[in-house]
Design a protein around this motif. Sequence first.
Motif, PDB file in Angstrom:
ATOM      1  N   GLN A  75       0.847  -1.192   0.000  1.00 45.38           N
ATOM      2  CA  GLN A  75       0.000   0.000   0.000  1.00 45.38           C
ATOM      3  C   GLN A  75       0.881   1.239   0.000  1.00 45.38           C
ATOM      4  O   GLN A  75       1.680   1.443   0.918  1.00 45.38           O
ATOM      5  CB  GLN A  75      -0.924   0.013   1.217  1.00 45.38           C
ATOM      6  CG  GLN A  75      -2.011   1.065   1.150  1.00 45.38           C
ATOM      7  CD  GLN A  75      -3.065   0.742   0.091  1.00 45.38           C
ATOM      8  OE1 GLN A  75      -3.362  -0.438  -0.167  1.00 45.38           O
ATOM      9  NE2 GLN A  75      -3.620   1.774  -0.537  1.00 45.38           N
ATOM     10  N   ILE A  76       0.785   2.056  -1.058  1.00 47.02           N
ATOM     11  CA  ILE A  76       1.527   3.312  -1.169  1.00 47.02           C
ATOM     12  C   ILE A  76       0.549   4.434  -0.849  1.00 47.02           C
ATOM     13  O   ILE A  76      -0.432   4.633  -1.565  1.00 47.02           O
ATOM     14  CB  ILE A  76       2.123   3.486  -2.578  1.00 47.02           C
ATOM     15  CG1 ILE A  76       3.054   2.311  -2.893  1.00 47.02           C
ATOM     16  CG2 ILE A  76       2.869   4.810  -2.684  1.00 47.02           C
ATOM     17  CD1 ILE A  76       3.618   2.343  -4.304  1.00 47.02           C
ATOM     18  N   LEU A  77       0.811   5.174   0.219  1.00 49.49           N
ATOM     19  CA  LEU A  77      -0.210   6.059   0.744  1.00 49.49           C
ATOM     20  C   LEU A  77      -0.497   7.252  -0.160  1.00 49.49           C
ATOM     21  O   LEU A  77      -1.628   7.684  -0.286  1.00 49.49           O
ATOM     22  CB  LEU A  77       0.179   6.546   2.139  1.00 49.49           C
ATOM     23  CG  LEU A  77      -1.006   7.026   2.987  1.00 49.49           C
ATOM     24  CD1 LEU A  77      -1.954   5.885   3.262  1.00 49.49           C
ATOM     25  CD2 LEU A  77      -0.530   7.641   4.283  1.00 49.49           C
ATOM     26  N   HIS A  78       0.548   7.827  -0.793  1.00 50.59           N
ATOM     27  CA  HIS A  78       0.284   9.015  -1.610  1.00 50.59           C
ATOM     28  C   HIS A  78      -0.317   8.614  -2.956  1.00 50.59           C
ATOM     29  O   HIS A  78      -0.142   7.490  -3.429  1.00 50.59           O
ATOM     30  CB  HIS A  78       1.561   9.835  -1.816  1.00 50.59           C
ATOM     31  CG  HIS A  78       2.626   9.124  -2.584  1.00 50.59           C
ATOM     32  ND1 HIS A  78       3.598   8.361  -1.976  1.00 50.59           N
ATOM     33  CD2 HIS A  78       2.877   9.055  -3.915  1.00 50.59           C
ATOM     34  CE1 HIS A  78       4.396   7.856  -2.889  1.00 50.59           C
ATOM     35  NE2 HIS A  78       3.990   8.255  -4.065  1.00 50.59           N
ATOM     36  N   LYS A  79      -1.006   9.550  -3.569  1.00 46.25           N
ATOM     37  CA  LYS A  79      -1.600   9.287  -4.876  1.00 46.25           C
ATOM     38  C   LYS A  79      -0.523   9.349  -5.955  1.00 46.25           C
ATOM     39  O   LYS A  79       0.396  10.162  -5.876  1.00 46.25           O
ATOM     40  CB  LYS A  79      -2.711  10.294  -5.162  1.00 46.25           C
ATOM     41  CG  LYS A  79      -3.905  10.140  -4.231  1.00 46.25           C
ATOM     42  CD  LYS A  79      -5.011  11.113  -4.595  1.00 46.25           C
ATOM     43  CE  LYS A  79      -6.212  10.925  -3.676  1.00 46.25           C
ATOM     44  NZ  LYS A  79      -7.313  11.867  -4.004  1.00 46.25           N
TER      45      LYS A  79
END
Length: 326
Positions: A5-9
Amino acid sequence: MMQVQILHKPFPGAPAYLAEMLHKDIKVGWGEPESDERAFEVLVVGRPSRELLHQSSSLQSLVIPFAGIPAETRELLLADFPSLPVYNLHHNAIATAEMAMALLFSVAKNLIPADRSLRNHDWRIRYAPNQNLILRGSSVLVLGYGAVGKEIANLCRAFDMEVHAVNRKGISSSIVSGVHLHTLDALDSLLSQTDILFIALPLTPQTEGLMDSDRLAKLHAQSLLINVARGAVVDEKALYDALNTRTIGGAGLDVWYSYPTDEASREHTPPANFAFHELENVVMSPHRGGGSRQNEYLRLQHLAELLNMLYAGESPSSRVDVLEGY
């Protein structure tokens, strides 16, 4: 299967670009996970909340997508997640090292005063006594021999400088790849022999104020200090005083002591409590050394390499010692 999961868009094209470099069994989610999502094994974010770290019952690794560890993240991990493996990305090491060299040459060759004068059609600096320094053969000390420090050392060696470095690995008085390595206890004796001091250390409770007035005084009157790490590694008042009185020859600074707190303050925030901007022997840069046009693509390349290693059960060298802070 490994879920990330990569938090930033993502920027346009980023998901496809990253997917091409990843093992087919690594799946990536972008942005805030759904509230009921509990499957991700790897979380990519610099400043996670306590709730986010608790959200996945499968969490195995935290990737901070830059160098270092923010103080609030370190405190949270030590308090609640002391066993969670944490990794950095060092995608901007080359850019930062190149900025360090740009600052060095700008200071050593007095480019900023010359540029300012000629823009005003003033040629007098050309006919004044020339204060430019020749850098070949200089004795360099790189304080901090991590990803950035090693790149700086390589660039200095290409200019035939003698390079010493202080590291935390317990190697003392050894020569590795043409660089003389020393432990921190040799710092005071090394400073008196240093023409160019590069600061490339992370900011931790142990390194804050490491370069204080006593240590700055060990440098000679033509020594140059280049800081591309964190401002607070060098005592602010001590540095200003040393530059203002010409106890040291000059400085190139890409990192500072105060920063804008919001978008509105970006136009009127002084970077320090002292008037560094009034000093002719300082080159100032607003903490942009790690950036480049290629930056986000390099970040994804380094992230892909790290994720592939984690999936394969390997041990990436970029693991952070949370207790030490780097």
